[in-house]
Design a protein around this motif. Structure first.
Motif, mmCIF file in Angstrom:
data_model
loop_
_atom_site.group_PDB
_atom_site.id
_atom_site.type_symbol
_atom_site.label_atom_id
_atom_site.label_comp_id
_atom_site.label_asym_id
_atom_site.label_seq_id
_atom_site.Cartn_x
_atom_site.Cartn_y
_atom_site.Cartn_z
ATOM 1 N N TRP A 42 70.716 35.099 -40.073
ATOM 2 C CA TRP A 42 69.799 35.175 -38.945
ATOM 3 C C TRP A 42 70.545 35.229 -37.624
ATOM 4 O O TRP A 42 71.691 34.804 -37.515
ATOM 5 C CB TRP A 42 68.827 33.995 -38.961
ATOM 6 C CG TRP A 42 69.451 32.636 -39.006
ATOM 7 C CD1 TRP A 42 69.955 31.986 -40.099
ATOM 8 C CD2 TRP A 42 69.639 31.740 -37.897
ATOM 9 N NE1 TRP A 42 70.439 30.751 -39.755
ATOM 10 C CE2 TRP A 42 70.247 30.566 -38.422
ATOM 11 C CE3 TRP A 42 69.335 31.803 -36.544
ATOM 12 C CZ2 TRP A 42 70.563 29.481 -37.604
ATOM 13 C CZ3 TRP A 42 69.650 30.725 -35.727
ATOM 14 C CH2 TRP A 42 70.256 29.588 -36.265
ATOM 15 N N THR A 83 70.119 32.681 -46.098
ATOM 16 C CA THR A 83 69.491 33.488 -45.059
ATOM 17 C C THR A 83 70.487 33.781 -43.949
ATOM 18 O O THR A 83 71.165 32.882 -43.454
ATOM 19 C CB THR A 83 68.278 32.742 -44.461
ATOM 20 O OG1 THR A 83 67.347 32.442 -45.507
ATOM 21 C CG2 THR A 83 67.584 33.583 -43.398
ATOM 22 N N PHE A 136 58.602 30.862 -47.998
ATOM 23 C CA PHE A 136 59.562 30.839 -46.890
ATOM 24 C C PHE A 136 58.869 31.276 -45.596
ATOM 25 O O PHE A 136 58.966 30.599 -44.561
ATOM 26 C CB PHE A 136 60.739 31.767 -47.193
ATOM 27 C CG PHE A 136 61.812 31.785 -46.131
ATOM 28 C CD1 PHE A 136 62.984 31.070 -46.312
ATOM 29 C CD2 PHE A 136 61.659 32.514 -44.962
ATOM 30 C CE1 PHE A 136 63.985 31.073 -45.329
ATOM 31 C CE2 PHE A 136 62.644 32.519 -43.977
ATOM 32 C CZ PHE A 136 63.811 31.799 -44.171
ATOM 33 N N THR A 195 66.588 37.487 -45.629
ATOM 34 C CA THR A 195 66.652 36.494 -46.706
ATOM 35 C C THR A 195 67.299 37.117 -47.937
ATOM 36 O O THR A 195 67.000 38.250 -48.297
ATOM 37 C CB THR A 195 65.251 35.969 -47.051
ATOM 38 O OG1 THR A 195 64.407 37.062 -47.434
ATOM 39 C CG2 THR A 195 64.632 35.276 -45.848
ATOM 40 N N GLY A 254 59.599 33.977 -51.416
ATOM 41 C CA GLY A 254 59.702 34.588 -50.098
ATOM 42 C C GLY A 254 58.466 34.318 -49.252
ATOM 43 O O GLY A 254 58.564 34.072 -48.039
ATOM 44 N N ALA A 260 71.077 28.441 -49.072
ATOM 45 C CA ALA A 260 69.883 28.000 -49.791
ATOM 46 C C ALA A 260 70.223 26.743 -50.577
ATOM 47 O O ALA A 260 71.353 26.581 -51.047
ATOM 48 C CB ALA A 260 69.404 29.092 -50.742
ATOM 49 N N SER A 266 63.748 27.323 -46.013
ATOM 50 C CA SER A 266 64.606 27.457 -47.195
ATOM 51 C C SER A 266 64.328 26.351 -48.203
ATOM 52 O O SER A 266 64.291 26.584 -49.419
ATOM 53 C CB SER A 266 66.079 27.427 -46.786
ATOM 54 O OG SER A 266 66.396 28.505 -45.935
ATOM 55 N N SER A 321 63.327 40.797 -46.432
ATOM 56 C CA SER A 321 64.049 40.579 -47.675
ATOM 57 C C SER A 321 65.237 41.542 -47.710
ATOM 58 O O SER A 321 65.242 42.577 -47.030
ATOM 59 C CB SER A 321 63.142 40.823 -48.872
ATOM 60 O OG SER A 321 62.784 42.195 -48.953
#
Length: 306
Positions: free
Chosen positions: A224, A222, A252, A216, A249, A237, A274, A184
């Motif tokens: 990545w 998000t 997710f 996230t 979360g 999102a 998501s 997070s």
């Protein structure tokens, strides 16, 4: 896959008492909620629910007291279809509880209590780790998380660490065992500093660990790492009006584990997770709002069509 993916979730099992208010309290007083629910929850348990509803066979390794509440929590998750044979009952310990306030915008205030006697480090794994296609741990039972992540990594199985807010030494101790780190934004700030935002945190954590990293950011999507190009990518999102972000979360992470276990490419896995998290936010009640696979795929296809 020709069979459902097999997921092991490791970590928290709590009783959540959730109150819905127009707004979060700003000071002392008595506040009458619009609605209230109680259910078995916790990061790993909510993720387990999400993975189960997405079609996986799911086992939970958690630790509760030998009190009446512990038995009730286990029974509730067994009714969900989750294998709780590995849940540890600790004599003389209290099962974990949490009080959560949710406002009209879906934001929440969480006050959890974990009895230290229930979170002592375990001696061994209660499962053959090679029976699973992916292992997902939170940070609430560090000793168990370290055992499970290390065993999964050594067996060549995805070892996913849900990095959430906790003491920095706890987070630091678990990072070396993961093959996939999903943090997070607040947890990434603990590890990287407040001045390093999502994309930067992805780069910093990957440089330290050498593994896949995602951060996230709620409604902001998000960030990545594309391991093929070593570039940080961003997945938006879905646009929704949230009712309750509690357990989003966790949903997710559970959905991410399913996509990873099924061998999907990372972009589809992130989009799927998501979509599941967004759908959860449309329902009050924490993990009770976790969507099923058909609902998630419908939203995913709708988002891809835009």
């Amino acid at each position: 896959m020709s069979r459902p993916p097999r997921i092991l979730c490791v970590g928290a099992l709590t009783q959540d008492t959730i109150y819905r208010l127009d707004e979060l309290p700003r000071g002392p007083g008595k506040f009458i909620p619009l609605e209230a629910v109680q259910n078995a929850a916790g990061m790993a348990s909510s993720a387990a629910t999400a993975a189960k509803r997405q079609g996986a066979d799911v086992s939970l390794w958690a630790s509760v007291g030998d009190d009446m509440l512990g038995g009730e929590l286990i029974a509730e998750l067994v009714a969900e279809g989750i294998d709780c044979s590995g849940v540890r009952r600790v004599a003389g310990a209290r099962s974990a509880i949490a009080t959560i306030l949710v406002d009209a915008a879906g934001e929440r205030m969480i006050v959890p209590f974990y009895d230290p006697r229930a979170t002592t480090a375990p001696d061994a794994l209660p499962f053959d780790i090679t029976a699973f296609d992916a292992v997902l741990t939170d940070v609430r039972w560090p000793g168990a998380a370290a055992l499970a992540l290390r065993a999964a990594r050594d067996a060549g199985i995805p070892a996913i660490l849900d990095v959430d807010v906790a003491a920095r030494p706890v987070l630091e101790s678990l990072l070396p065992f993961a093959t996939h780190i999903v943090a997070s934004e607040p947890a990434a700030a603990i590890l990287c500093g407040d001045e390093i935002a999502g994309p930067g945190a992805v780069q910093v954590l990957h440089a330290r660990t050498g593994v896949f990293v995602a951060v996230t950011a709620g409604g902001a999507g998000t960030f990545w790492l594309d391991m093929a190009t070593n570039a940080v990518r961003h997945t938006k999102a879905p646009e929704i009006t949230p009712v309750d972000t509690l357990a989003a979360g966790d949903v997710f992470h559970g959905s991410f584990a399913v996509g990873l276990a099924e061998g999907w490419d990372m972009e589809r896995t992130i989009r799927f997770a998501s979509a599941a998290a967004a759908l959860k936010c449309l329902t009050f009640g924490g993990r009770l709002g976790a969507p099923n696979r058909a609902e998630t795929l419908a939203m995913l296809e709708g988002e891809l069509a835009r």
